[in-house]
Design an enzyme around this catalytic site. Structure first.
Site, PDB file in Angstrom:
ATOM      1  N   ASP A   1      -8.960  -9.303   1.615  1.00 37.72           N
ATOM      2  CA  ASP A   1      -9.108  -8.653   2.928  1.00 37.72           C
ATOM      3  C   ASP A   1     -10.409  -9.088   3.625  1.00 37.72           C
ATOM      4  OD1 ASP A   1      -6.729  -7.319   3.097  1.00 37.72           O
ATOM      5  OD2 ASP A   1      -7.515  -5.325   2.702  1.00 37.72           O
TER       6      ASP A   1
ATOM      7  N   THR B   1      -4.103   1.662  -2.369  1.00 36.99           N
ATOM      8  CA  THR B   1      -3.570   0.295  -2.371  1.00 36.99           C
ATOM      9  C   THR B   1      -4.080  -0.530  -3.553  1.00 36.99           C
ATOM     10  OG1 THR B   1      -3.308  -1.675  -0.972  1.00 36.99           O
ATOM     11  CG2 THR B   1      -5.475  -0.656  -0.963  1.00 36.99           C
TER      12      THR B   1
ATOM     13  N   GLY C   1       1.143  -0.892   4.926  1.00 39.97           N
ATOM     14  CA  GLY C   1       1.606  -1.984   5.792  1.00 39.97           C
ATOM     15  C   GLY C   1       0.526  -2.913   6.299  1.00 39.97           C
ATOM     16  N   GLY C   2      -0.580  -3.114   5.558  1.00 38.60           N
ATOM     17  CA  GLY C   2      -1.614  -4.039   6.034  1.00 38.60           C
ATOM     18  C   GLY C   2      -2.072  -3.622   7.422  1.00 38.60           C
TER      19      GLY C   2
ATOM     20  N   GLU D   1      -3.792  -3.781  -2.491  1.00 34.69           N
ATOM     21  CA  GLU D   1      -3.710  -4.838  -1.482  1.00 34.69           C
ATOM     22  C   GLU D   1      -2.293  -5.394  -1.413  1.00 34.69           C
ATOM     23  OE1 GLU D   1      -4.148  -6.191   1.371  1.00 34.69           O
ATOM     24  OE2 GLU D   1      -3.765  -8.229   0.777  1.00 34.69           O
TER      25      GLU D   1
ATOM     26  N   SER E   1      -7.412  -1.700   6.791  1.00 39.45           N
ATOM     27  CA  SER E   1      -6.693  -1.163   7.953  1.00 39.45           C
ATOM     28  C   SER E   1      -6.200   0.247   7.680  1.00 39.45           C
ATOM     29  CB  SER E   1      -5.479  -2.041   8.271  1.00 39.45           C
ATOM     30  OG  SER E   1      -5.875  -3.343   8.549  1.00 39.45           O
TER      31      SER E   1
ATOM     32  N   THR F   1       0.875  -1.182   0.000  1.00 39.65           N
ATOM     33  CA  THR F   1       0.000   0.000   0.000  1.00 39.65           C
ATOM     34  C   THR F   1       0.907   1.226   0.000  1.00 39.65           C
ATOM     35  OG1 THR F   1      -1.718  -1.232   1.164  1.00 39.65           O
ATOM     36  CG2 THR F   1      -1.850   1.151   1.336  1.00 39.65           C
TER      37      THR F   1
HETATM   38  N1  GLY Z   1      -5.298  -3.852   1.747  1.00 37.95           N
HETATM   39  C1  GLY Z   1      -4.764  -3.124   2.812  1.00 37.95           C
HETATM   40  C2  GLY Z   1      -5.798  -2.457   3.622  1.00 37.95           C
HETATM   41  O1  GLY Z   1      -6.817  -2.060   3.097  1.00 37.95           O
HETATM   42  O2  GLY Z   1      -5.630  -2.305   4.803  1.00 37.95           O
END
Ligand code: GLY
Length: 593
Positions: free
Chosen positions: A434, A410, A480-481, A412, A460, A392
């Site tokens: 996700d 992002t 960073g997820g 993802e 996130s 992201t």
């Molecule tokens: N794919 C990362 C997020 O949306 O948190």
């Protein structure tokens, strides 16, 4: 990050500060210098922060294609100086109308994540282009075509591959290799592009030109839409037909971004504007802050202070509690009620914080029950958590009028699905991973993050604005997820509790745990990070069971967490400043009148 590059970023910041003190100007802070330059060009040509954000996003599609682009989605938080209003353009990808709760587990067993996440099934209906276009029409001053110009030039003329892109190609987990069209761009002739190589993307240039000429409908309808629908029917052969994407032309034609109000939270007299559902970002950051507020985290005389075991232990336990709640209660609340009020209620958070024991790691915490403080939600069941990707991108911009953009975007995973739209040169996201892979078996209990038609997967992403006494102070966020949440938290604590400048707050080593059950990841071993989290603190965390086993007195904190790009306005002087992250090629550019 080489020390020299870090110094370069710091010098840029200092130069910015010096120049801006004389004449207030605009500032962009972006993870790539060419994309930062695209934003700066808009500001220099009289554009505002929204115009600059559009140009940065399109340029990132070219120079940081592994992280974001028109094949993905994001959240653009905008602060409008004239009205003092904060608004968010939610361009999160959506599940196609034919998506079903059990699509990642057709026989009751979850598919291989590696296979599903690189098949068309994982591709959500992309939102970035519609979102940027909406923002420009509402608050921008330039035409979409003008904001695309720098990206078209970068794609047509090419740019030098930086270390981060080269590393991501090399360590791609196969994602630039499965699809011939993706391999042809990033591994021409079977050889991965290396740092310093020149990358020209004629197909992408053609696509962006077509959008510049005809607007977003050139993407969401017609030949390009047909190409997207066709290519997302590709699946890894092991999955057979079950791995094919379910997106139709109607899904693309009907995609619309949402405009949302921010989540507002308070911490020690400061106000935060955070990202509401479908992201878990704002809620989780604010829950952790709420649990930590009773403790004097900045007071080293009482054994707290930055990096002390006492502070780190509290951060870890509050993170574990909040992530336990996140797993159960958070998702797209256009589809499932999320008990926002209860999750952030002071009394509920006090019951959660009471579970923290000083000097002792708690047993794996379960989610709490915020519903007594919030009647809008239905009870939910804990679900298996989806895997989270480290990628992201985030950038922040302030213009000369004081408008601000804090934008996290992002596709993802790094490289998204790895599927490039043939002849069009851009990658498709794998955002639907996700969602929970395994749906709730008892549909009456529900699950906030199960797949459903048209629903947005839980994010996130946490673009954030910080205010003091009603005045804008700073904008920041991170990739960073799930670690995004903790990067934003670390920076917030560094600013408010530890009295750091924004650049110090970004550069300081971070700590993160994203599961109630999990061990901690932490930074400190990187050569640009001096000092890191001290060995004594690491030993203390090891003794508490927070870190994996290892020898006392040895470095355990070797991770790299997030990449925060920020702008701020110095409250005393009114001077806009930028701060960039040495964990990527973070770049600050100031633009004078
Ligand atoms: N794919 C990362 C997020 O949306 O948190």
């Amino acid at each position: 990050m080489p020390l020299l590059q870090y110094v370069y970023v710091l010098v840029l910041c200092l130069l910015s500060a010096a120049a801006l003190a004389a004449s207030p100007v605009g500032v962009v802070a972006v993870s790539h210098p060419a994309a930062a330059a695209a934003g700066a060009r808009m500001l220099a040509e009289g554009g505002n922060a929204i115009d600059a954000a559009a140009a940065v996003q399109f340029a990132l599609n070219v120079v940081e294609p592994q992280s974001s682009g028109i094949g993905g989605g994001g959240f653009m938080m905008v602060y409008l100086a004239k009205t003092g209003e904060t608004v968010i353009v939610d361009s999160r990808e959506r599940a196609p109308a034919h998506a079903r709760a059990d699509m990642f587990a057709p026989d009751g067993l979850p598919m291989s994540f590696a296979l599903a996440s690189t098949s068309g099934l994982a591709v959500g209906v992309p939102g970035t282009l519609r979102g940027v276009d909406l923002a420009l029409r509402r608050w921008g001053s330039k035409k979409l075509s003008a904001t695309l110009a720098p990206a078209i030039e970068l794609a047509e003329r090419g740019f030098r591959v930086n270390r981060f892109l080269a590393e991501d190609i090399l360590h791609d987990g196969g994602r630039t290799q499965w699809q011939p069209e993706t391999a042809a761009i990033f591994r021409p002739g079977g050889v991965p592009l290396a740092e310093g190589n020149w990358l020209v993307q004629p197909d992408l240039a053609k696509t962006l030109k077509r959008i510049a000429a005809r607007g977003p409908d050139a993407f969401y309808r017609g030949a390009l839409a047909r190409a997207i629908v066709q290519v997302q029917q590709r699946a890894r052969s092991e999955l057979g037909a079950a791995g094919r994407g379910r997106m139709t032309l109607a899904d693309l034609a009907h995609y619309q971004p949402a405009i949302r109000a921010p989540l507002i939270g308070h911490y020690r007299g400061w106000t935060l504007a955070g990202m509401p559902p479908p992201s878990s970002g704002g809620l989780t950051v604010m829950q952790i802050l709420g649990m930590l507020e009773p403790y004097p985290l900045g007071d080293s005389a009482q054994g707290y202070g930055f990096g002390s075991p006492k502070t780190l232990h509290l951060m870890i336990e509050a993170m574990r509690l909040a992530f336990a709640d996140r797993a159960v209660w958070m998702g797209d609340d256009d589809a499932v009620p999320v008990p926002r009020r209860g999750l952030l209620h002071r009394d509920y958070l006090a019951t959660r914080a009471a579970l923290i024991q000083p000097g002792q790691r708690m047993d794996t915490p379960q989610a709490g029950d915020p519903t007594p403080w919030d009647k809008t939600a239905i009870p939910a069941q804990p679900r298996r958590l989806p895997a989270e990707s480290p990628h992201t991108t985030h950038f922040s911009i302030v213009d000369r009028w004081g408008n601000v953009v804090s934008y996290t975007s992002t596709i993802e995973a790094t490289w998204g699905s790895g599927i490039t739209v043939p002849g069009h040169g851009f990658l498709l996201n794998n955002e639907l991973t996700d969602f929970n892979f395994l749906p709730a078996t008892d549909s009456a209990a529900g699950s906030a993050n199960d797949v459903a038609p048209g629903k947005r997967p839980r994010s996130s992403m946490a673009p954030t604005l910080l205010f003091k006494d009603g005045r804008f102070v700073a904008a920041y966020g991170s990739p960073g997820g799930a670690t995004i949440i903790n990067s934003v938290l670390n920076v917030t604590l560094n600013l408010i509790d530890h009295g750091m400048t924004m650049q110090q707050a970004i550069a300081a080593p971070r700590l993160s745990v994203t599961h109630a059950v999990g061990k901690v990841s932490c930074e400190g071993g990187q050569d640009f990070m001096r000092p890191g989290l001290g060995l004594a603190a690491q030993d203390a965390l090891r003794q508490l069971g927070h870190l994996g086993l290892g020898d006392a007195g040895t470095q355990a904190c070797l991770d790299s967490i997030g990449s925060v790009q920020a702008v701020e306005i110095d409250p005393a002087s009114g001077v806009p400043l930028g701060a960039a992250d040495p964990r990527r090629e973070g770049t600050v550019i100031q633009v004078g009148p």
